[in-house]
Design a protein around this motif. Structure first.
Motif, PDB file in Angstrom:
ATOM      1  N   HIS A 131      10.966  -3.261  -8.239  1.00  0.00           N
ATOM      2  CA  HIS A 131      11.312  -3.119  -9.657  1.00  0.00           C
ATOM      3  C   HIS A 131      12.174  -4.277 -10.167  1.00  0.00           C
ATOM      4  N   GLN A 132      13.177  -4.643  -9.392  1.00  0.00           N
ATOM      5  CA  GLN A 132      14.161  -5.593  -9.946  1.00  0.00           C
ATOM      6  C   GLN A 132      14.361  -6.853  -9.106  1.00  0.00           C
ATOM      7  N   GLY A 133      13.614  -6.980  -8.014  1.00  0.00           N
ATOM      8  CA  GLY A 133      13.762  -8.182  -7.185  1.00  0.00           C
ATOM      9  C   GLY A 133      13.052  -9.370  -7.793  1.00  0.00           C
ATOM     10  N   THR A 134      13.032 -10.463  -7.042  1.00  0.00           N
ATOM     11  CA  THR A 134      12.476 -11.702  -7.585  1.00  0.00           C
ATOM     12  C   THR A 134      11.030 -11.942  -7.144  1.00  0.00           C
ATOM     13  N   GLU A 135      10.494 -11.041  -6.315  1.00  0.00           N
ATOM     14  CA  GLU A 135       9.114 -11.217  -5.835  1.00  0.00           C
ATOM     15  C   GLU A 135       8.125 -10.489  -6.731  1.00  0.00           C
ATOM     16  N   LEU A 136       6.958 -11.085  -6.861  1.00  0.00           N
ATOM     17  CA  LEU A 136       5.841 -10.365  -7.497  1.00  0.00           C
ATOM     18  C   LEU A 136       5.106  -9.622  -6.382  1.00  0.00           C
ATOM     19  N   ILE A 137       5.096  -8.293  -6.459  1.00  0.00           N
ATOM     20  CA  ILE A 137       4.433  -7.511  -5.404  1.00  0.00           C
ATOM     21  C   ILE A 137       3.440  -6.541  -6.036  1.00  0.00           C
ATOM     22  N   PRO A 138       2.163  -6.903  -6.056  1.00  0.00           N
ATOM     23  CA  PRO A 138       1.179  -5.947  -6.553  1.00  0.00           C
ATOM     24  C   PRO A 138       1.099  -4.755  -5.612  1.00  0.00           C
ATOM     25  N   VAL A 139       0.900  -3.576  -6.161  1.00  0.00           N
ATOM     26  CA  VAL A 139       0.849  -2.399  -5.298  1.00  0.00           C
ATOM     27  C   VAL A 139      -0.400  -1.572  -5.584  1.00  0.00           C
ATOM     28  N   ASP A 140      -0.855  -0.902  -4.533  1.00  0.00           N
ATOM     29  CA  ASP A 140      -1.883   0.130  -4.669  1.00  0.00           C
ATOM     30  C   ASP A 140      -1.195   1.474  -4.495  1.00  0.00           C
ATOM     31  N   ILE A 148       0.879  -1.171   0.000  1.00  0.00           N
ATOM     32  CA  ILE A 148       0.000   0.000   0.000  1.00  0.00           C
ATOM     33  C   ILE A 148       0.916   1.220   0.000  1.00  0.00           C
ATOM     34  N   LEU A 149       0.911   1.977  -1.094  1.00  0.00           N
ATOM     35  CA  LEU A 149       1.876   3.058  -1.261  1.00  0.00           C
ATOM     36  C   LEU A 149       1.145   4.386  -1.489  1.00  0.00           C
ATOM     37  N   PRO A 150       0.766   5.054  -0.404  1.00  0.00           N
ATOM     38  CA  PRO A 150       0.066   6.328  -0.574  1.00  0.00           C
ATOM     39  C   PRO A 150       1.040   7.445  -0.930  1.00  0.00           C
ATOM     40  N   GLN A 200       1.262  12.158   2.248  1.00  0.00           N
ATOM     41  CA  GLN A 200       1.892  12.066   3.560  1.00  0.00           C
ATOM     42  C   GLN A 200       0.855  11.890   4.667  1.00  0.00           C
ATOM     43  N   HIS A 201      -0.309  12.476   4.461  1.00  0.00           N
ATOM     44  CA  HIS A 201      -1.343  12.367   5.496  1.00  0.00           C
ATOM     45  C   HIS A 201      -1.881  10.940   5.624  1.00  0.00           C
ATOM     46  N   LEU A 202      -1.594  10.102   4.641  1.00  0.00           N
ATOM     47  CA  LEU A 202      -1.997   8.689   4.758  1.00  0.00           C
ATOM     48  C   LEU A 202      -0.831   7.818   5.232  1.00  0.00           C
ATOM     49  N   SER A 203       0.105   8.443   5.946  1.00  0.00           N
ATOM     50  CA  SER A 203       1.307   7.693   6.330  1.00  0.00           C
ATOM     51  C   SER A 203       0.976   6.497   7.224  1.00  0.00           C
ATOM     52  N   ARG A 204      -0.127   6.549   7.954  1.00  0.00           N
ATOM     53  CA  ARG A 204      -0.462   5.424   8.824  1.00  0.00           C
ATOM     54  C   ARG A 204      -1.464   4.460   8.177  1.00  0.00           C
ATOM     55  N   LEU A 205      -1.843   4.740   6.926  1.00  0.00           N
ATOM     56  CA  LEU A 205      -2.790   3.832   6.271  1.00  0.00           C
ATOM     57  C   LEU A 205      -2.228   2.408   6.133  1.00  0.00           C
ATOM     58  N   PRO A 206      -0.963   2.237   5.719  1.00  0.00           N
ATOM     59  CA  PRO A 206      -0.466   0.859   5.623  1.00  0.00           C
ATOM     60  C   PRO A 206      -0.539   0.118   6.963  1.00  0.00           C
ATOM     61  N   ALA A 207      -0.185   0.781   8.045  1.00  0.00           N
ATOM     62  CA  ALA A 207      -0.243   0.116   9.361  1.00  0.00           C
ATOM     63  C   ALA A 207      -1.685  -0.221   9.728  1.00  0.00           C
ATOM     64  N   TYR A 208      -2.576   0.709   9.444  1.00  0.00           N
ATOM     65  CA  TYR A 208      -3.993   0.465   9.719  1.00  0.00           C
ATOM     66  C   TYR A 208      -4.492  -0.742   8.916  1.00  0.00           C
ATOM     67  N   LEU A 209      -4.109  -0.782   7.639  1.00  0.00           N
ATOM     68  CA  LEU A 209      -4.586  -1.878   6.790  1.00  0.00           C
ATOM     69  C   LEU A 209      -3.903  -3.204   7.114  1.00  0.00           C
ATOM     70  N   GLN A 210      -2.728  -3.115   7.728  1.00  0.00           N
ATOM     71  CA  GLN A 210      -2.108  -4.368   8.174  1.00  0.00           C
ATOM     72  C   GLN A 210      -3.029  -5.075   9.152  1.00  0.00           C
ATOM     73  N   GLN A 211      -3.549  -4.330  10.123  1.00  0.00           N
ATOM     74  CA  GLN A 211      -4.458  -4.994  11.061  1.00  0.00           C
ATOM     75  C   GLN A 211      -5.766  -5.371  10.368  1.00  0.00           C
TER      76      GLN A 211
END
Ligand code: F6P
Length: 548
Positions: free
Chosen positions: A392-401, A334-336, A339-350
């Protein structure tokens, strides 16, 4: 229903997945299909979701919609909104949506309309916040309140923290909200260091009012207040509570006139819309909180009425299922760019991982496919200078928002333009990558020799074909924020239905709590650890030698 009923759908998806893995590249898909963006975006008022940079085709989307139909997503959705006890292991309804149903009809639980109770608590919070904000609520020594400290953890912290941060431009003058969650005393001590006890109000937020971290912090905060003000009676004017367990609030010594209730049909991680939102109301005012609720309600309406193929939470959920179950992605970022959504990834983790991090189906049988992914993220552009390399260049497939606002709520337009350009650039870079030939041409233009180019080029190639979804909104106001959070809640719901897990319990958090209770006397040296495993016993020994 079990996932076995979906076997045909899964088989079709797997076939499509094998084909996509071999033969599909987003760069080619865009080059060969001018209508791709037109077909693969959704718009709901001023919320715009572009999912065209995902590894999907018409056939894939069609199969995913069929999967949702086969899993009875709409029937389950209607059962949730109707108050059926879909949280089967706790025998509870799941009705956080009722908390924002301000203009809707009755919502019945056990034959009773729960809306009057919801509106009553909202009215009490509104009146209380107005007293604090207007200076009518005075502390023990007659001074007004300027600092509010919310003490809670998990859903009793992450939601309000995230919203408080997101609505920074709307903060009222004169009240600052602080949040203490960790039982690490540093969190409380650091927070209280600069606060004036005469002007500080504590909100003790706990659905159960049994959570050890919260009660420990609350007791220490109470001791701090009494010590500073020299009077036990000070607690009445400096402590309020938010809970479903008002009897326990009273046992703690908080006057239940100063307590705001909610109900067992509100899951902890879905509770920010309830009285758990009190610190937000104190920080931004009741009206803004109501706008947040209305934004969420508008997404509820969309989720209930839009066709599956045009339903934003459904489409996001299905795309997530595609990556998790068919293309093998273990995580979702989750890549907002906000800056005001800086805690959105942590919130969505739970919200996501506590909901769908399950290994058994609703009937208790083991899941046969992967369930919830790891959710993580940080705001852009910061992440670009940290972990994007791996995406970008690693070996994992990571879909992003990606999440980004068209308009900033600050005056620095130049910054906002750069922010948006970076966000779009990352989505484009992930999608198209950079071919070996492009790299060679670029390096040759810099005057490199063939040998130098051959050595360096492989490192500079980007495979591309990395998926992302762009969530674009007009501006991050309370209404939009409510809409975005509800969008993710419903996405999580749909995925839980497809994975056939109960998204509304969290038994996996219990064992650690139980063991912490057992280990505490050993950590304190009151009991020996010799019967524990050798690692735990050895670590407790080391703890003692380091302490001495
Ligand atoms: O430990 C997990 C959990 O139960 C979460 O689900 C919940 O949000 C959090 O603890 C806090 O619980 P409470 O609000 O009851 O203190």
């Amino acid at each position: 229903m079990s996932t076995e009923n979906l076997t045909d759908r899964w088989e079709n998806l797997e076939k499509l997945g094998a084909d996509i893995a071999q033969n599909f590249h987003l760069r080619r898909a865009f080059a060969s299909d001018a209508g791709r963006f037109g077909r693969y975006h959704l718009q709901f008022d001023d919320l715009f979701v572009d999912y065209s940079k995902n590894l999907v085709t018409d056939a894939v989307m069609g199969e995913l919609i069929d999967l949702a139909k086969a899993a009875n997503v709409t029937e389950w959705r209607d059962r949730m909104f109707a108050g059926d006890r879909i949280n089967i292991t706790e025998n509870r309804a799941v009705l956080h949506t009722a908390l924002r149903n301000l203009d809707g009809g009755p919502v019945m639980v056990d034959g009773q309309d729960i809306m009057p109770g919801i509106k009553d608590v909202l009215a009490r919070m509104k009146a209380f916040a107005a007293r604090v904000q207007g200076g009518d609520w005075k502390g023990h020594t007659g001074k007004t309140i300027c600092d509010v400290v919310n003490i809670g953890i998990g859903g009793s912290d992450l939601g309000p923290v995230m919203i408080n941060e997101a609505l920074r431009p709307f903060h009222l003058d004169g009240i600052r909200a602080h949040f203490v969650s960790n039982v690490d005393g540093a969190h409380l001590v650091d927070t209280l260091k600069d606060l004036d006890p005469e002007r500080t109000l504590f909100v003790i937020a706990s659905k159960t009012f049994t959570t050890d971290e919260t009660l420990t912090n609350a007791l220490s905060a109470r001791a701090w207040l009494i010590e500073k003000l020299g009077d036990d009676g000070a607690v009445a004017k400096h402590f309020v509570a938010v809970s479903t367990a008002l009897d326990k609030v009273a046992d703690f010594g908080i006057d239940t006139d100063n307590a705001f209730g909610f109900w067992d049909w509100v899951g902890g991680r879905y509770s920010l819309w309830s009285a758990i939102g009190l610190p937000v109301i104190l920080a931004v005012g009741y009206d803004k909180f109501e706008e947040l609720l209305r934004g969420a309600a508008s997404m509820d309406h969309h989720f209930r009425t839009a066709r599956l193929a045009e339903n934003i939470p459904v489409i996001l959920a299905l795309i997530g299922v595609w990556y998790r179950n068919i293309l093998g992605a273990a995580s979702h970022a989750i890549l907002p760019y906000d800056q005001h959504l800086s805690r959105l990834p942590a919130y969505l983790q739970q919200a996501d991982m506590e909901s769908n991090g399950k290994s058994v189906q609703r009937d208790g049988k083991k899941v046969t496919r992967a369930s919830g992914p790891v959710i993580w993220g940080e705001p852009g552009t910061n992440g670009q200078h940290a972990f994007y390399q791996l995406i970008h260049q690693g070996t994992e497939l990571i879909p992003v928002d990606f999440l980004v606002a068209a308009k900033a709520l600050h005056p620095l337009q130049n910054h906002h333009d750069k922010l948006v350009a970076n966000c779009l650039a990352q989505a484009e870079a992930l999608m198209r990558g950079k071919t070996a030939q492009e790299v060679q041409v670029e390096l040759a233009a810099q005057g490199m020799s063939d040998g130098e180019i051959a050595a360096l080029a492989p490192h500079k190639v980007f495979a591309g074909n990395k998926p992302s979804t762009m969530i674009l909104y007009k501006q991050l106001d309370p209404f939009t924020l409510g809409r975005l959070v509800a969008m993710y809640e419903h996405k999580i719901f749909v995925q839980g239905i497809i994975w056939n897990v109960n998204s509304y319990d969290q038994w996996g958090v219990e064992l650690g709590k139980q063991l912490a209770k057992e280990l505490l006397p050993m950590v304190r040296g009151e009991e020996t650890a010799q019967n524990r495993d050798s690692s735990t016993a050895g670590l407790i020994d080391q703890l003692y030698s380091l302490r001495s």
